[in-house]
Design a protein around this motif. Structure first.
Motif, PDB file in Angstrom:
ATOM      1  N   ASP A  67     -12.306  30.235  22.448  1.00 58.19           N
ATOM      2  CA  ASP A  67     -10.837  30.151  22.341  1.00 58.19           C
ATOM      3  C   ASP A  67     -10.084  30.865  23.460  1.00 58.19           C
ATOM      4  O   ASP A  67      -8.848  30.840  23.476  1.00 58.19           O
ATOM      5  CB  ASP A  67     -10.341  30.670  20.983  1.00 58.19           C
ATOM      6  N   ALA A  68     -10.777  31.498  24.405  1.00 61.43           N
ATOM      7  CA  ALA A  68     -10.105  32.142  25.538  1.00 61.43           C
ATOM      8  C   ALA A  68     -10.077  31.179  26.721  1.00 61.43           C
ATOM      9  O   ALA A  68     -11.103  30.564  27.050  1.00 61.43           O
ATOM     10  CB  ALA A  68     -10.830  33.423  25.932  1.00 61.43           C
ATOM     11  N   PRO A  69      -8.932  31.026  27.399  1.00 63.11           N
ATOM     12  CA  PRO A  69      -8.837  30.070  28.502  1.00 63.11           C
ATOM     13  C   PRO A  69      -9.799  30.396  29.637  1.00 63.11           C
ATOM     14  O   PRO A  69     -10.056  31.569  29.939  1.00 63.11           O
ATOM     15  CB  PRO A  69      -7.376  30.218  28.963  1.00 63.11           C
ATOM     16  N   THR A 120     -11.791  26.239  27.335  1.00 64.52           N
ATOM     17  CA  THR A 120     -11.847  27.565  26.721  1.00 64.52           C
ATOM     18  C   THR A 120     -13.289  27.964  26.448  1.00 64.52           C
ATOM     19  O   THR A 120     -14.183  27.123  26.332  1.00 64.52           O
ATOM     20  CB  THR A 120     -11.068  27.608  25.392  1.00 64.52           C
TER      21      THR A 120
END
Length: 258
Positions: A137-139, A134
């Protein structure tokens, strides 16, 4: 007690607070012996903090860091911290924002948890073996490019020397970033199709970034295609190639001694 990945994230943020309190161009600096490059008071301050913080939490783990004295006991440890307190020290000295903290844990030679943190860009890259990668926190998803022609590759100019490419230098678009950890993070992010370095490479420069890349779907090996193993006696690999899987065969140079 936090898990290993949470511990690395917390420690990386603390490292960022320490490093950013010291203005790079004003930091005391000197050159390491043996033409090993520059080091600053910030590198050492971060190294001291990370060593105390991480080993205090995991006293049974080994320790391999660019700015610490060699500790051969790491070779008998199943788990080892592999740390570059500031990857891109020259950029730090210049006042650039493209330096990073690179923190990894390897178990039995394989990286299991990794963080690459660029505090001045607020970029927190995180990966856990089998758990994906990530950015804030974003893939992350690496490039799925199929055609090497025009592929965007992070590589230093010496890596394109004709002697390394008996069948011709691949028709790529070259780009460059000073931090190896950041280059690998950018491959994980899919902003570049590949990165390659063909010289002997310190494990602390690439351990965290290699897990980021593979967990995002890239293929990361040494330049010959052999698997990467960490916590070696030398603390080095032959280099690293991380790329979209389909590009990997076309981007393997002829490595002396391979």
């Amino acid at each position: 007690m936090p898990d290993d990945l949470s511990l690395l994230i917390e420690a990386a943020r603390e490292a960022g607070e320490i490093a950013t309190r010291i203005a790079g161009p004003d930091a005391r600096r000197w050159d390491k012996p043996g033409d090993a490059g520059p080091v600053t008071e910030a590198d050492l301050a971060v190294d001291t903090h990370l060593r105390q913080r991480l080993r205090g939490a995991r006293p049974g783990y080994g320790w391999l860091s660019e700015e610490s004295e060699a500790d051969p006991t790491r070779l008998t440890a199943r788990d080892v911290f592999i740390v570059d307190p500031i990857d891109g020290t020259r950029s730090f000295i210049e006042g650039s924002k493209t330096w990073a903290h690179s923190l990894a844990i390897a178990r039995d030679g394989e990286v299991t948890a990794a963080v690459v943190y660029l505090p001045q860009r607020d970029l927190m890259y995180v990966a856990e073996k089998g758990g994906g990668a990530t950015l804030n926190d974003a893939p992350l998803t690496a490039s799925a490019r199929q055609d090497v022609d025009g592929a965007e590759v992070l590589i230093a100019k010496p890596g394109l020397a004709p002697a390394l490419w008996p069948n011709g230098v691949p028709p790529i678009t070259r780009a460059y970033r000073p931090s190896l950890a950041y280059r690998l993070a950018l491959v994980a992010e899919g902003r570049f199709d590949a990165m390659l370095t063909v010289r002997a490479t310190w494990e602390w420069d690439i351990a965290a970034g290699a897990l980021l890349a593979t967990e995002a779907g890239a293929l990361a090996t040494d330049p010959t295609g052999a698997p990467l193993r960490f916590n070696s006696p030398t603390g080095q690999t032959r280099g690293i190639l991380a790329s979209a899987p389909a590009l990997h065969p076309a981007l393997r140079p002829a490595v002396p001694g391979a």
